[in-house]
Motif scaffolding. Structure first.
Motif, short mmCIF file in Angstrom:
data_model
loop_
_atom_site.label_atom_id
_atom_site.label_comp_id
_atom_site.label_asym_id
_atom_site.label_seq_id
_atom_site.Cartn_x
_atom_site.Cartn_y
_atom_site.Cartn_z
N ASN A 152 0.84 -1.20 0.00
CA ASN A 152 0.00 0.00 0.00
C ASN A 152 0.87 1.25 0.00
O ASN A 152 1.87 1.33 0.71
CB ASN A 152 -0.91 0.01 1.23
CG ASN A 152 -1.95 -1.10 1.19
OD1 ASN A 152 -2.74 -1.18 0.27
ND2 ASN A 152 -1.93 -1.97 2.19
N GLU A 153 0.44 2.23 -0.77
CA GLU A 153 1.10 3.53 -0.78
C GLU A 153 0.66 4.36 0.43
O GLU A 153 1.47 5.01 1.09
CB GLU A 153 0.76 4.29 -2.07
CG GLU A 153 1.44 5.63 -2.22
CD GLU A 153 2.83 5.52 -2.81
OE1 GLU A 153 3.56 6.52 -2.80
OE2 GLU A 153 3.19 4.42 -3.29
N LEU A 154 -0.65 4.32 0.72
CA LEU A 154 -1.21 5.07 1.85
C LEU A 154 -2.44 4.35 2.38
O LEU A 154 -3.29 3.90 1.60
CB LEU A 154 -1.56 6.49 1.44
CG LEU A 154 -2.11 7.42 2.54
CD1 LEU A 154 -1.63 8.85 2.33
CD2 LEU A 154 -3.65 7.41 2.56
N ILE A 155 -2.55 4.28 3.70
CA ILE A 155 -3.72 3.69 4.35
C ILE A 155 -4.37 4.75 5.22
O ILE A 155 -3.69 5.43 5.99
CB ILE A 155 -3.36 2.47 5.22
CG1 ILE A 155 -2.55 1.45 4.43
CG2 ILE A 155 -4.63 1.83 5.78
CD1 ILE A 155 -2.07 0.26 5.26
N VAL A 156 -5.69 4.90 5.11
CA VAL A 156 -6.44 5.77 6.00
C VAL A 156 -7.18 4.89 7.00
O VAL A 156 -7.98 4.03 6.61
CB VAL A 156 -7.44 6.65 5.23
CG1 VAL A 156 -8.15 7.60 6.21
CG2 VAL A 156 -6.75 7.44 4.13
N PHE A 157 -6.89 5.08 8.28
CA PHE A 157 -7.56 4.35 9.35
C PHE A 157 -8.61 5.26 9.97
O PHE A 157 -8.29 6.38 10.38
CB PHE A 157 -6.57 3.91 10.43
CG PHE A 157 -5.57 2.90 9.97
CD1 PHE A 157 -5.85 1.55 10.04
CD2 PHE A 157 -4.34 3.30 9.46
CE1 PHE A 157 -4.92 0.60 9.62
CE2 PHE A 157 -3.41 2.38 9.03
CZ PHE A 157 -3.70 1.02 9.11
#
Length: 447
Positions: free
Chosen positions: A74-79
């Motif tokens: 993943n490049e970016l994960i939003v939690f």
């Protein structure tokens, strides 16, 4: 406070925009109403920004869920509605991350590629002022102000987390007032009743739960006969003066059951209807039923505007509420009590926490928190959910701290809010867990 958190959201939005639109945005959220609504807000916002997305709605983010993320690129994960309690694990993933959380946090400082926006770090009370969904809304509007039309969905998430009890406040109130002013919501005052018929509405009423009435067809028929109402009557066809009689009767049931004043005040209250026609709490109930009953993607589809899923979701909700009613009936013989707590065993950890919350508000006195324990022998785990009330919190109760401390001492994981929390421990640690929790709870209540 609002300026600080707005600036943090703008910074997080810049981090997301730094990712090329050819890359997919990974979204991870909780599986309850607030988490699903938060995911709906984020999915819509990143899609409008030109990104593809993949979403997971997790029950327990502590172990297995994050193990799956480690195997992804993943490049970016939003939690959303989680993440602050799992900061070390998120840092180990080795990618950019944005955390939008209102639960208790481990620490304020993060590695350079992570943006942690936790309500409690900005002077807001994560228990009451702002939820995962309303934090996600603040991020979405930082990404693009046109996302203000997602306010109703965000507030449905806060409603699902019961943040309306005692009155809407903090950032939730700011978002609500803005949504009303701009026409995204309209206001009405009434009691919570929905179903195909009045008998149906009363039978499946679990929040509020009417002791001696909810789930009991014969008792409902007797009540309606006294009020001269046919059980098959549609709620829309009942005259206003008769609705008032029903409201008075139901309020008397709750008073007789000894419900706290703040719960009574929430029975007949201001309610808010979104422009598509759904009332916030009604929509939150559907999302919770989907998430807790194993149909998380169905709940997300509702948030993304798929109207074809409503009929399926409403039938699923009936099945879910019947399980809750069965569980609540079983509590009459199944509650254990210690000096500082009450607890019971549930076959389903997802339902156990909901049952504990309902029982705390409508069935038991306010003196002790209630814990649900689910033994998962095949996984060598015990899942715990616990619920308190605002009176206990004012006396010093902090369930999130208790879960975090005790579960950590026993090699497990735990955390949450002062009024509601959860934990996972090893199967053989149950007795030690209960003993340690009891000692901490007694200490908290004694100040």
């Amino acid at each position: 406070m609002s300026e600080d958190i707005t600036g943090a959201c703008q910074d997080a939005a810049s981090l997301l925009r730094s990712v090329p639109t050819t890359k997919r945005i990974r979204i991870v959220s909780h599986y309850d109403a607030d988490g699903i609504a938060a995911a709906g807000v984020l999915c819509t916002a990143v899609y409008r920004a030109g990104y593809a997305f993949q979403t997971s709605l997790m029950r327990n983010p502590f172990t297995k869920g994050f193990d799956r993320l480690k195997n992804e690129r993943n490049e970016l994960i939003v939690f959303s509605d989680m993440g602050s309690g799992q900061l070390e694990t998120i840092e180990s993933l080795g990618c950019k991350a944005i955390i939008l959380d209102h639960h208790q946090y481990l620490r304020a400082q993060t590695s350079q590629n992570i943006r942690q926006i936790n309500a409690n770090l900005f002077g807001a009370d994560g228990n009451y002022d702002v939820s995962g969904a309303t934090l996600s809304y603040l991020f979405a509007t930082a990404l693009n102000p046109a996302n203000e039309d997602l306010a109703a969905l965000a507030l449905a998430g806060a409603t699902g987390d019961k943040q309306f009890i005692g009155g809407v406040r903090g950032l939730n109130k700011t978002i609500l007032e803005d949504a009303l002013q701009k026409g995204f919501l309209t206001e009405q005052t009434n009691i919570k009743l929905y179903g195909d018929t009045i008998a149906d509405a009363l039978y499946y009423s679990v929040d509020p739960y009417y002791p001696g009435l909810s789930g009991k067809s014969e008792k409902i028929e007797t009540m309606l006969e006294q009020l001269r109402i046919k059980p098959t009557t549609s709620i829309q066809d009942i005259p206003p003066e008769t609705i008032t009689k029903i409201q008075s009767y139901l309020l008397f049931v709750l008073i007789k059951a000894g419900c706290q004043q703040n719960i009574l005040e929430m029975t007949i209250r201001k309610r808010y209807v979104a422009s598509p026609g759904w009332e916030l709490e009604r929509f939150a109930d559907l999302l919770d039923a989907c998430g807790k009953n194993g149909y998380r993607s169905l709940g997300l589809s509702l948030c993304l505007g798929d109207g074809s899923t409503w009929k399926e979701a409403m039938q699923l909700e009936k099945d879910y509420k019947q399980k809750l009613l069965t569980g609540l009936e079983g509590l009459e013989q199944g509650i254990h009590e210690t000096k500082g707590m009450r607890y019971f065993y549930s076959d389903n950890s997802s339902l156990g926490g909901v049952i504990a919350g309902i029982a705390t508000n409508y069935m038991l006195d306010e003196k002790k928190p209630l814990f649900s324990l689910t033994r998962k022998e095949t996984d060598n785990e015990i899942h715990i959910s616990c619920r308190g009330n605002q009176q206990l919190v004012r006396q010093g109760l902090d369930l999130g701290a208790v879960m975090k401390t005790v579960a950590g001492e026993l090699g497990g994981f735990g955390g949450g809010h002062k009024i509601a929390a959860g934990a996972t421990i090893a199967f053989g640690k149950e007795k030690e867990f209960l003993e340690k929790v009891d000692v901490l709870l007694v200490s908290q209540m004694q100040g």
